[in-house]
Scaffold this active site. Sequence first.
Site, PDB file in Angstrom:
ATOM      1  N   CYS A 196     -14.937  17.070 -14.686  1.00  0.00           N
ATOM      2  CA  CYS A 196     -15.252  15.575 -14.837  1.00  0.00           C
ATOM      3  C   CYS A 196     -16.762  15.497 -13.821  1.00  0.00           C
ATOM      4  O   CYS A 196     -16.700  15.269 -12.682  1.00  0.00           O
ATOM      5  CB  CYS A 196     -14.136  14.665 -14.328  1.00  0.00           C
ATOM      6  SG  CYS A 196     -14.845  12.941 -14.533  1.00  0.00           S
ATOM      7  N   CYS A 230     -17.163  12.063 -12.434  1.00  0.00           N
ATOM      8  CA  CYS A 230     -16.396  11.845 -11.255  1.00  0.00           C
ATOM      9  C   CYS A 230     -16.875  12.652 -10.090  1.00  0.00           C
ATOM     10  O   CYS A 230     -16.792  12.084  -8.947  1.00  0.00           O
ATOM     11  CB  CYS A 230     -14.886  12.205 -11.470  1.00  0.00           C
ATOM     12  SG  CYS A 230     -14.556  11.684 -13.047  1.00  0.00           S
ATOM     13  N   ASP A 231     -17.054  13.761 -10.271  1.00  0.00           N
ATOM     14  CA  ASP A 231     -17.484  14.961  -9.183  1.00  0.00           C
ATOM     15  C   ASP A 231     -18.805  15.247  -8.784  1.00  0.00           C
ATOM     16  O   ASP A 231     -18.934  15.948  -7.740  1.00  0.00           O
ATOM     17  CB  ASP A 231     -16.414  16.124  -9.158  1.00  0.00           C
ATOM     18  CG  ASP A 231     -14.988  15.747  -9.476  1.00  0.00           C
ATOM     19  OD1 ASP A 231     -14.579  14.654  -8.784  1.00  0.00           O
ATOM     20  OD2 ASP A 231     -14.154  16.539 -10.069  1.00  0.00           O
TER      21      ASP A 231
HETATM   22  C1  FAD Z   1     -10.527  16.457 -12.020  1.00  0.00           C
HETATM   23  C2  FAD Z   1     -10.668  14.826 -12.448  1.00  0.00           C
HETATM   24  C3  FAD Z   1     -11.295  14.348 -11.691  1.00  0.00           C
HETATM   25  C4  FAD Z   1     -11.559  12.865 -11.973  1.00  0.00           C
HETATM   26  N1  FAD Z   1     -12.065  11.963 -11.354  1.00  0.00           N
HETATM   27  C5  FAD Z   1     -12.224  10.686 -11.449  1.00  0.00           C
HETATM   28  C6  FAD Z   1     -13.039   9.816 -10.673  1.00  0.00           C
HETATM   29  O1  FAD Z   1     -13.405  10.176  -9.576  1.00  0.00           O
HETATM   30  N2  FAD Z   1     -13.047   8.467 -11.034  1.00  0.00           N
HETATM   31  C7  FAD Z   1     -12.530   8.164 -12.175  1.00  0.00           C
HETATM   32  O2  FAD Z   1     -12.625   6.951 -12.362  1.00  0.00           O
HETATM   33  N3  FAD Z   1     -11.857   9.003 -13.014  1.00  0.00           N
HETATM   34  C8  FAD Z   1     -12.002  10.220 -12.948  1.00  0.00           C
HETATM   35  N4  FAD Z   1     -11.256  11.280 -13.471  1.00  0.00           N
HETATM   36  C9  FAD Z   1     -10.666  10.557 -14.895  1.00  0.00           C
HETATM   37  C10 FAD Z   1      -9.428   9.824 -14.558  1.00  0.00           C
HETATM   38  O3  FAD Z   1      -8.340  10.444 -13.944  1.00  0.00           O
HETATM   39  C11 FAD Z   1      -8.860   9.382 -15.970  1.00  0.00           C
HETATM   40  O4  FAD Z   1      -9.815   8.693 -16.681  1.00  0.00           O
HETATM   41  C12 FAD Z   1      -7.616   8.453 -15.797  1.00  0.00           C
HETATM   42  O5  FAD Z   1      -6.572   9.105 -15.163  1.00  0.00           O
HETATM   43  C13 FAD Z   1      -6.962   8.134 -17.367  1.00  0.00           C
HETATM   44  O6  FAD Z   1      -5.530   7.327 -16.864  1.00  0.00           O
HETATM   45  P1  FAD Z   1      -4.505   7.478 -18.155  1.00  0.00           P
HETATM   46  O7  FAD Z   1      -3.476   6.676 -17.456  1.00  0.00           O
HETATM   47  O8  FAD Z   1      -5.033   7.040 -19.371  1.00  0.00           O
HETATM   48  O9  FAD Z   1      -4.285   8.771 -18.281  1.00  0.00           O
HETATM   49  P2  FAD Z   1      -3.620  10.176 -17.276  1.00  0.00           P
HETATM   50  O10 FAD Z   1      -4.272   9.906 -16.197  1.00  0.00           O
HETATM   51  O11 FAD Z   1      -3.962  11.409 -18.193  1.00  0.00           O
HETATM   52  O12 FAD Z   1      -2.208   9.817 -17.272  1.00  0.00           O
HETATM   53  C14 FAD Z   1      -1.212  10.090 -18.322  1.00  0.00           C
HETATM   54  C15 FAD Z   1       0.222  10.273 -17.757  1.00  0.00           C
HETATM   55  O13 FAD Z   1       1.225  10.409 -18.882  1.00  0.00           O
HETATM   56  C16 FAD Z   1       1.972  11.447 -18.785  1.00  0.00           C
HETATM   57  N5  FAD Z   1       2.604  11.865 -19.929  1.00  0.00           N
HETATM   58  C17 FAD Z   1       1.758  12.191 -20.835  1.00  0.00           C
HETATM   59  N6  FAD Z   1       2.646  12.857 -21.928  1.00  0.00           N
HETATM   60  C18 FAD Z   1       3.764  12.216 -21.788  1.00  0.00           C
HETATM   61  C19 FAD Z   1       5.078  12.256 -22.433  1.00  0.00           C
HETATM   62  N7  FAD Z   1       5.314  12.682 -23.693  1.00  0.00           N
HETATM   63  N8  FAD Z   1       6.148  11.810 -21.985  1.00  0.00           N
HETATM   64  C20 FAD Z   1       6.087  11.002 -20.646  1.00  0.00           C
HETATM   65  N9  FAD Z   1       5.054  10.976 -19.725  1.00  0.00           N
HETATM   66  C21 FAD Z   1       3.821  11.718 -20.452  1.00  0.00           C
HETATM   67  C22 FAD Z   1       1.171  12.410 -17.972  1.00  0.00           C
HETATM   68  O14 FAD Z   1       2.089  13.596 -17.485  1.00  0.00           O
HETATM   69  C23 FAD Z   1       0.213  11.838 -17.205  1.00  0.00           C
HETATM   70  O15 FAD Z   1       0.981  11.471 -15.683  1.00  0.00           O
HETATM   71  C24 FAD Z   1     -10.989  12.561 -13.260  1.00  0.00           C
HETATM   72  C25 FAD Z   1     -10.257  13.217 -14.085  1.00  0.00           C
HETATM   73  C26 FAD Z   1     -10.088  14.544 -13.749  1.00  0.00           C
HETATM   74  C27 FAD Z   1      -9.402  15.564 -14.606  1.00  0.00           C
END
Ligand code: FAD
Length: 306
Positions: free
Chosen positions: A130, A133-134
């Site tokens: 990302c 982010c980084d």
């Molecule tokens: C390396 C990295 C660094 C990042 N740094 C930043 C940053 O500094 N600032 C920023 O704003 N954004 C950052 N991001 C992006 C940010 O993390 C994501 O946009 C955000 O986490 C999305 O949130 P979400 O809840 O939609 O999904 P996710 O964070 O993907 O969470 C989804 C959750 O659902 C769970 N899940 C999936 N399928 C199932 C299932 N079938 N049953 C039960 N549970 C399930 C997963 O295990 C996970 O815990 C970064 C991403 C990465 C990969």
Amino acid sequence: MKDLIVIGAGPAGLTAGLYAVRAGLDVSVYEKNVYGGQVTSTPEVENYPSVQKVSGFEFANNIYTQTVSQGVKMEFDEVLGIEDRGDHKIVKTSSGDVETRTVIIANGVERRKLGVKGEQEFTMKGVTYCATCDGAFFKGQDVAIVGGGNTALEDALDLSNTSSKVYLIHRGDHFTGQKVLQDAVIARENIEIISNSVVEEIAGDTNVKEIIVKSQIDGSTKSINVKGVFVAIGLIPNNGMFGDVIDLDKHGYIISDDSCKTNVEGVYVAGDCRTKFLRQIITAASDGAVASVQAVNYVNQNVVQY
Ligand SMILES: Cc1cc2nc3c(=O)[nH]c(=O)nc-3n(C[C@H](O)[C@H](O)[C@H](O)COP(=O)(O)OP(=O)(O)OC[C@H]3O[C@@H](n4cnc5c(N)ncnc54)[C@H](O)[C@@H]3O)c2cc1C
């Protein structure tokens, strides 16, 4: 019968749970892995308003503790699919079926991996997925970006503003990203394009020091010294299990807009797993709040205003 089941305990799902429990719903959040989602794989978050700097784990812990302490029930269990029964839904989990009035899908995405030697070892030690982010952690340093689509091109342009040199490595002989981005990348002096090439290995000691790049044309290899490797070869939504009930776009994202509604009444979507412009913590949390209020309104059959 639950009022609301949230699928996924990332920023979107936990925020959805927090808003719903505060509005009086009986809500459970299902998580197949560890709470926090993708955030747990970043060393630092510096772009969430009011939080100057925090580790990904601390960010995840804070939101988890806040949510659970207000009464959200956590179930560490995998969701395998949902069934629409009109006025209620069945959520299929690895330990059985659960009945609920409403569902919020917040299962996020996974980053596509290169699958090369050193990638896993150096994740969070120079390998990142990302740039938004980084990127700021690599100011004044040489970095590589892997990919040839819009994200890779945009990342290359952004990083070239802060990093000293950007190597853009892609396996084809032409980019798939927009022409306007390609032209901008070609014009940028500190971006070196390395076409027809793949990263074969990422190496270093405690952090990334070099990548080994292999030509697809003659098989020759060369080493490039970099401090950061940004992998921009795509995101993988995991919505196939909902595809018989919920409309997905051609990339597999759940079709929605800022209302966070899906094609099924009583099923809402939040965060990275839906069609959207920007996938970040702040937009995931925002969706969580919106989807939650939609669910509250559906359960109460009236309009809750905040
Ligand atoms: C390396 C990295 C660094 C990042 N740094 C930043 C940053 O500094 N600032 C920023 O704003 N954004 C950052 N991001 C992006 C940010 O993390 C994501 O946009 C955000 O986490 C999305 O949130 P979400 O809840 O939609 O999904 P996710 O964070 O993907 O969470 C989804 C959750 O659902 C769970 N899940 C999936 N399928 C199932 C299932 N079938 N049953 C039960 N549970 C399930 C997963 O295990 C996970 O815990 C970064 C991403 C990465 C990969």
